[in-house]
Design an enzyme around this catalytic site. Structure first.
Site, PDB file in Angstrom:
ATOM      1  N   LYS A 294      37.918  22.659  89.247  1.00 15.39           N
ATOM      2  CA  LYS A 294      37.355  21.296  89.213  1.00 15.39           C
ATOM      3  C   LYS A 294      36.439  21.059  90.413  1.00 15.39           C
ATOM      4  O   LYS A 294      36.439  20.001  91.011  1.00 15.39           O
ATOM      5  CB  LYS A 294      38.484  20.257  89.228  1.00 15.39           C
ATOM      6  CG  LYS A 294      39.518  20.439  88.150  1.00 15.39           C
ATOM      7  CD  LYS A 294      39.141  19.689  86.902  1.00 15.39           C
ATOM      8  CE  LYS A 294      40.289  19.670  85.924  1.00 15.39           C
ATOM      9  NZ  LYS A 294      40.016  20.352  84.692  1.00 15.39           N
ATOM     10  N   CYS A 295      35.662  22.050  90.754  1.00 12.96           N
ATOM     11  CA  CYS A 295      34.837  22.033  91.957  1.00 12.96           C
ATOM     12  C   CYS A 295      33.359  22.085  91.571  1.00 12.96           C
ATOM     13  O   CYS A 295      33.007  22.616  90.517  1.00 12.96           O
ATOM     14  CB  CYS A 295      35.207  23.260  92.806  1.00 12.96           C
ATOM     15  SG  CYS A 295      34.212  23.516  94.280  1.00 12.96           S
ATOM     16  N   GLY A 296      32.516  21.571  92.431  1.00 12.85           N
ATOM     17  CA  GLY A 296      31.081  21.663  92.205  1.00 12.85           C
ATOM     18  C   GLY A 296      30.579  23.099  92.153  1.00 12.85           C
ATOM     19  O   GLY A 296      29.505  23.370  91.611  1.00 12.85           O
TER      20      GLY A 296
END
Length: 181
Positions: free
Chosen positions: A34-36
């Site tokens: 769930k990270c950029g």
């Protein structure tokens, strides 16, 4: 201590000696779903498909220490990565990369290669630098893992050759891999 002396846990919890990978070029990555930087899974899989037959292994270690961006069980993480990015490289049990509960693998990796600096050309570098500096004005001198998708490259003998921060261009990583292969 040597990289090959370290044991990690497979997704099912069974121990895996890193000596299993002796003779391979290793790219060891702490990841989050769930990270950029999560889209890097596409580029990592492309590297793996291109260079696996020549001796590259990418070792994926999910970590939930950075803004809880790796939520869920290892099974849920694996399903997400397989369905959304088609990853086929080995994924291991979730672990911690910093602090009291950090895994010995990351203690070792950080002892071999300190913080490499954020790539000033990357769009996320200024915000990451600002965030790190707020927490620690001297963050550059601290070898801790700063964020998800930090990568360590080991040669075929298990020597740590390079550290790439999440903002490093994957083309730079690929150039180093090609040299080692």
């Amino acid at each position: 201590m040597h990289l090959y002396d370290i044991s990690v846990r497979a997704m099912d919890g069974t121990p895996v000696q890193l000596s299993t990978y002796a003779g391979k070029v290793l790219l060891i990555v702490n990841t989050a779903t769930k990270c950029g930087f999560t889209p890097q899974y596409d580029e990592l899989e492309a590297l793996y498909k291109t260079y696996r037959e020549l001796g590259l292994e990418i070792l994926d270690f999910p970590c939930n220490q950075f803004k809880e961006q790796a939520p869920g069980s290892i099974e849920e993480i694996n399903q997400f990565c397989t369905l959304n990015f088609g990853t086929t490289f080995p994924r291991f049990a979730k672990l911690e990369v910093n602090g009291e509960g950090e895994h010995p693998l990351f203690t070792f990796l950080k002892s071999q290669k300190g913080f490499a600096g954020f790539d000033p050309k990357h769009e996320k570098s200024a915000r990451l630098t600002e965030r790190m500096r707020e927490a620690d004005p001297n963050f550059e001198a601290d070898p801790s893992i700063k964020w998800n998708f930090t990568k360590f490259l080991a040669d075929r003998k298990g020597t740590i050759i390079a550290r790439f921060e999440p903002t490093a261009a994957l083309g730079d990583v690929e150039r180093q891999i090609k040299i080692l292969l």
